[in-house]
Design an enzyme around this catalytic site. Sequence first.
Site, PDB file in Angstrom:
ATOM      1  N   SER A 257       0.851  -1.187   0.000  1.00 46.99           N
ATOM      2  CA  SER A 257       0.000   0.000   0.000  1.00 46.99           C
ATOM      3  C   SER A 257       0.886   1.235   0.000  1.00 46.99           C
ATOM      4  O   SER A 257       2.109   1.143   0.038  1.00 46.99           O
ATOM      5  CB  SER A 257      -0.894   0.007   1.243  1.00 46.99           C
ATOM      6  OG  SER A 257      -0.118   0.391   2.368  1.00 46.99           O
ATOM      7  N   LYS A 258       0.225   2.377  -0.019  1.00 46.54           N
ATOM      8  CA  LYS A 258       0.954   3.653  -0.068  1.00 46.54           C
ATOM      9  C   LYS A 258       1.953   3.796   1.072  1.00 46.54           C
ATOM     10  O   LYS A 258       2.936   4.521   0.954  1.00 46.54           O
ATOM     11  CB  LYS A 258      -0.041   4.819   0.000  1.00 46.54           C
ATOM     12  CG  LYS A 258      -0.813   4.997  -1.275  1.00 46.54           C
ATOM     13  CD  LYS A 258      -1.245   6.457  -1.427  1.00 46.54           C
ATOM     14  CE  LYS A 258      -1.939   6.682  -2.751  1.00 46.54           C
ATOM     15  NZ  LYS A 258      -3.231   6.005  -2.822  1.00 46.54           N
ATOM     16  N   ARG A 259       1.685   3.128   2.181  1.00 53.15           N
ATOM     17  CA  ARG A 259       2.604   3.234   3.311  1.00 53.15           C
ATOM     18  C   ARG A 259       3.996   2.724   2.936  1.00 53.15           C
ATOM     19  O   ARG A 259       4.989   3.112   3.525  1.00 53.15           O
ATOM     20  CB  ARG A 259       2.096   2.420   4.507  1.00 53.15           C
ATOM     21  CG  ARG A 259       0.958   3.052   5.280  1.00 53.15           C
ATOM     22  CD  ARG A 259       0.516   2.163   6.420  1.00 53.15           C
ATOM     23  NE  ARG A 259       0.096   0.841   5.941  1.00 53.15           N
ATOM     24  CZ  ARG A 259       0.744  -0.278   6.185  1.00 53.15           C
ATOM     25  NH1 ARG A 259       1.830  -0.270   6.916  1.00 53.15           N
ATOM     26  NH2 ARG A 259       0.319  -1.426   5.685  1.00 53.15           N
ATOM     27  N   HIS A 260       4.056   1.815   1.980  1.00 53.62           N
ATOM     28  CA  HIS A 260       5.354   1.239   1.616  1.00 53.62           C
ATOM     29  C   HIS A 260       6.105   2.087   0.597  1.00 53.62           C
ATOM     30  O   HIS A 260       7.310   1.934   0.432  1.00 53.62           O
ATOM     31  CB  HIS A 260       5.155  -0.172   1.045  1.00 53.62           C
ATOM     32  CG  HIS A 260       4.531  -1.122   2.020  1.00 53.62           C
ATOM     33  ND1 HIS A 260       3.216  -1.516   1.933  1.00 53.62           N
ATOM     34  CD2 HIS A 260       5.033  -1.714   3.115  1.00 53.62           C
ATOM     35  CE1 HIS A 260       2.946  -2.344   2.928  1.00 53.62           C
ATOM     36  NE2 HIS A 260       4.024  -2.472   3.663  1.00 53.62           N
ATOM     37  N   GLY A 261       5.383   2.928  -0.119  1.00 52.41           N
ATOM     38  CA  GLY A 261       6.015   3.727  -1.167  1.00 52.41           C
ATOM     39  C   GLY A 261       5.032   3.896  -2.308  1.00 52.41           C
ATOM     40  O   GLY A 261       3.837   3.664  -2.140  1.00 52.41           O
TER      41      GLY A 261
END
Length: 510
Positions: A257-261
């Site tokens: 998800s966006k949390r990873h990049g």
Amino acid sequence: MNTRDRYAPSPTGLQHIGGIRTALFNYLFARSQGGTFILRLEDTDRTRFDHNFVQNLYDTFAWLGIKWDEGPDVGGTAAPYIQSERTALYKKYAEDLVSRGQGYYCFCSAERIEKVRQEREAAQSGGSHETGYDRHCRDIPAAEAAKRAASGEAHTIRLKIPLGEVTRFQDQLLGEIEWKNDDVNPDPVLLKTDGFPTYHLANIVDDHLMEISHVLRAQEWLSSTPLHVIMYKSFGWPPPQFCHLPMVMGHDGKKLSKRHGATSIDEFRRQGYLPEALINYVAMLGASYEEGKDIYTLGELEERFSLDKLNKAPAIFDYKKLEWYNGQYIRMKSDEELTALCLPYAISAGLFGKAGGANSGSPAEPGSPAEPSTEQRAVFTAAMPLIRERLTFLYEAPEKIAYLFSEPALPAAEEFIPKKADLAQTVALLRLGQTLVQPLAEAANDEQAEIFIKEQAEKNAVKLGDLMMPLRVAITGSRVSPPLFGSLRILGVQCSKERVNKALAYLEQK
Ligand code: GLU
Ligand code: ZN
């Protein structure tokens, strides 16, 4: 039987890694089998539909260079490929199920459905496993239900799941899966009150009518598959082969998800990734090819792909590995190709000055970033061999070669001074360097320049590194720079000499 598979996105978001992985695997599978790859837009969720997402889908795949054989834009024998243009079909098939006793009209209001759902949820803490709908309308006599529906009473159509049975199917990757029918989502809605199909109905009807032989999709759909298999049976259609692809996770084992990049392809594109790098890396997500071989062209992947190369374990998305791929693909570009790829970044970084400015080669609006003049473009292309090995991203190019387009600021005097030397020695080294500028800039190639400068260092009893350091800083403005000899050749004798003179004057004042 012909292999026919499909990518069936719902245009409710930007194309992301998971989506293109599914698309790519379907594409590769079809190619590897000499089959047909289809694009179908599953746009029946009108509340979340956005035309921009459709555009983003086309843009993304055009950029990646992945083409489908049949689809909304290219047509095909099973057209139309947009579900919102097929609604009459779904209604017909849902009604057909009702008339054959495999589906039924449900007249429950939305409020009632919600109330039942909540009650069942609350009962779960007391040990109940029942969820969802309570099959309230399942036993309304068919004639009565037909009459109510015909009189215009609002209704949905639900699937009448055969109870007390077990549904089995063979997943190509996960093996045999079985599910008790009583545990499947109880009699789900197939056709909504407004006559629109749910995902399940449209998906199954279309896979059947489009003669899809293989469904390769993300593992998050696995829990819907028993229901789908029941639906095929209810319709009397043979189900396709299913293959649920391993999930794509972040480094922490959670769904990517966006949390990873970055996850949207747009974002990777803006960051200066090459489509080839993305394709190659994504093709490796959840599949293993040859030990020790990482680089595959699309053609090689098309040949090699097979379902037995898929892994059961989730794939971990490794941003560093993707960066590595990008660097590798940058290295494979010719000077001209790399120029074309990097120029847009250089223009917007203002490498060629501002339009209307002194440094400008373009007639664009004054103040906007200038296009390169013919000479500037030639310099840019000549500089590509200097930086090709040093780039991970395209956007890094302009900063690395800015010194070839405008004189770099003189750094602090210490920057010029080699290790264990002092200012006076540095000035002497740079004076020697000054006498070498012309032969170095005129050398035919790096090897000749290197032979020459080594001789000179030896003759003058100085270390090669000590001789090169101040010269490098004078020419490029930095101790860490692209190769010196190439820089001298591109800048030419006169410009190079001027920079060295200026640096000497500056150091001599200190
Ligand atoms: N429309 C579904 C999606 O957005 C398709 C799932 C499937 O492949 O069946 O992923
Ligand atoms: Zn009902």
